[in-house]
Scaffold this motif. Structure first.
Motif, PDB file in Angstrom:
ATOM      1  N   PHE A   7       0.847  -1.193   0.000  1.00  0.00           N
ATOM      2  CA  PHE A   7       0.000   0.000   0.000  1.00  0.00           C
ATOM      3  C   PHE A   7       0.881   1.241   0.000  1.00  0.00           C
ATOM      4  CE2 PHE A   7      -4.573  -0.773   1.154  1.00  0.00           C
ATOM      5  CZ  PHE A   7      -4.556  -2.159   1.106  1.00  0.00           C
ATOM      6  N   TYR A   9       0.471   5.421   0.283  1.00  0.00           N
ATOM      7  CA  TYR A   9      -0.377   6.596   0.482  1.00  0.00           C
ATOM      8  C   TYR A   9       0.376   7.806  -0.058  1.00  0.00           C
ATOM      9  CZ  TYR A   9      -2.821   3.504   3.722  1.00  0.00           C
ATOM     10  OH  TYR A   9      -3.493   2.448   4.287  1.00  0.00           O
ATOM     11  N   ILE A  30      -5.491   3.664  10.689  1.00  0.00           N
ATOM     12  CA  ILE A  30      -6.391   2.507  10.702  1.00  0.00           C
ATOM     13  C   ILE A  30      -5.770   1.366   9.898  1.00  0.00           C
ATOM     14  CG2 ILE A  30      -8.653   1.627   9.980  1.00  0.00           C
ATOM     15  CD1 ILE A  30      -8.987   3.513  12.294  1.00  0.00           C
ATOM     16  N   GLY A  31      -5.210   1.722   8.742  1.00  0.00           N
ATOM     17  CA  GLY A  31      -4.630   0.706   7.856  1.00  0.00           C
ATOM     18  C   GLY A  31      -3.477  -0.036   8.498  1.00  0.00           C
ATOM     19  N   PHE A  34      -3.805  -3.571   9.756  1.00  0.00           N
ATOM     20  CA  PHE A  34      -4.041  -4.672   8.820  1.00  0.00           C
ATOM     21  C   PHE A  34      -2.765  -5.397   8.402  1.00  0.00           C
ATOM     22  CE2 PHE A  34      -8.036  -2.631   8.822  1.00  0.00           C
ATOM     23  CZ  PHE A  34      -8.969  -3.523   8.347  1.00  0.00           C
TER      24      PHE A  34
ATOM     25  N   LEU B 112     -13.052   2.823   8.488  1.00  0.00           N
ATOM     26  CA  LEU B 112     -12.026   2.898   7.450  1.00  0.00           C
ATOM     27  C   LEU B 112     -11.387   1.545   7.144  1.00  0.00           C
ATOM     28  CD1 LEU B 112     -10.172   6.204   8.356  1.00  0.00           C
ATOM     29  CD2 LEU B 112     -11.185   5.644   6.139  1.00  0.00           C
ATOM     30  N   GLY B 113     -11.506   0.616   8.094  1.00  0.00           N
ATOM     31  CA  GLY B 113     -10.985  -0.715   7.847  1.00  0.00           C
ATOM     32  C   GLY B 113     -11.602  -1.345   6.608  1.00  0.00           C
ATOM     33  N   LEU B 115     -12.228   0.200   3.907  1.00  0.00           N
ATOM     34  CA  LEU B 115     -11.487   0.691   2.737  1.00  0.00           C
ATOM     35  C   LEU B 115     -10.207  -0.120   2.533  1.00  0.00           C
ATOM     36  CD1 LEU B 115     -10.652   2.666   0.479  1.00  0.00           C
ATOM     37  CD2 LEU B 115      -9.855   4.238   2.270  1.00  0.00           C
ATOM     38  N   ILE B 116      -9.498  -0.370   3.640  1.00  0.00           N
ATOM     39  CA  ILE B 116      -8.265  -1.165   3.540  1.00  0.00           C
ATOM     40  C   ILE B 116      -8.602  -2.563   3.025  1.00  0.00           C
ATOM     41  CG2 ILE B 116      -6.248  -2.025   4.799  1.00  0.00           C
ATOM     42  CD1 ILE B 116      -6.467   1.041   4.745  1.00  0.00           C
TER      43      ILE B 116
END
Lengths: 135, 130
Positions: A7, A9, A30-31, A34, B112-113, B115-116
């Motif tokens: 990813f 940004y 938030i990302g 993950f 927003l998770g 979106l990921i």
């Protein structure tokens, strides 16, 4: 969800004229949960997002720039600044926040997160990505 | 191909929302799959059911709702961006003590998770914005 993707940004806007910089940072934070392979790029007026000494007192907005210093704790350690954008604005690395991370593969040595790269190098970095989110 | 769509600009003000709709519709017509449409920044305003555009103009929100119903689309509005801009579903309105909600049919509010995850699960994430 075991897939790991790259990813990137891309931050292109000044920090307070529009909401893009703030809401981009919210996606990055938030990302980070993950466990993807995350990089950030700062180009055009986006380089202003990382300038140090930001003071928003007189414009009635929250100064969110301290949050960038926490990115290292979220395993976000690849931060690319475009050299041409910095130079066009009369900025150098000394004008930017000192962003660090602890490298767990190197006995948690503290290292710089920021890498100044040329436009051509950044194009190659973009080319390697699976997902590019541009703000 | 499996696409995810990110809509970052509001309706009527900016072309992005129209183009996102046209792209999504065209992709579906060509037999592609849309994993999710995610609305962020001012893009969340695409989901308000209270907009009343002039009758001789397109109704952007209604258009998304219809496309969503027709193709069972997962249309997600970012909760943080929505709260800032006054977009609430029934649950959120109750939780925040507000006297109204304004989410159009077919949209749902989430984090927003989503979106990921849309980026991870799709072959391509296509962003429509400024």
């Amino acid at each position: 969800m075991s897939t790991t993707k790259k990813f990137l940004y891309v931050n292109r806007k000044a920090p307070y004229g529009t909401i893009y910089a703030l809401e981009s940072l919210e996606v990055v934070l938030i990302g980070a949960a993950f466990e993807q392979d995350v990089s950030l790029a700062f180009i055009d007026d986006g380089v202003y997002e990382l300038t140090k000494g930001q003071d928003t007192k007189d414009i009635g907005m929250k100064n969110f720039s301290p949050t960038y210093s926490a990115l290292g704790d979220f395993d976000v350690s690849k931060i690319y600044i475009e050299k041409e954008s910095l130079e066009a604005r009369g900025l150098t690395l000394d004008d930017l926040l000192d962003l660090k991370y602890e490298d767990e593969d190197d006995d948690y040595a503290e290292k710089d997160s920021i890498h100044v790269v040329s436009r051509d190098e950044l194009a190659d970095i973009m080319d390697e990505q699976d997902v590019v989110l541009s703000f | 191909m499996k696409y995810s769509i990110l809509v970052n600009e509001g309706p009527y003000t900016h072309q992005a929302s129209d183009t996102a709709y046209q792209f999504t519709k065209a992709a579906l017509e060509k037999g592609h799959e849309i994993f999710r449409v995610f609305f962020y920044h001012d893009g969340v305003n695409n989901a308000t059911r209270l907009a009343v555009p002039p009758q001789d103009d397109r109704n952007i929100t209604q258009r998304w709702s219809e496309l969503g119903a027709q193709h069972n689309l997962d249309m997600v509005v970012c909760i943080a961006a929505a709260q800032r801009r006054g977009l609430l579903d029934e649950d959120e309105a109750k939780r925040q003590g507000k006297d109204a909600n304004n989410i159009a049919p077919g949209f749902r509010i989430s984090g927003l998770g989503q979106l990921i995850e849309a980026g991870i699960q799709a072959d391509r994430l296509v962003l429509f914005g400024d």
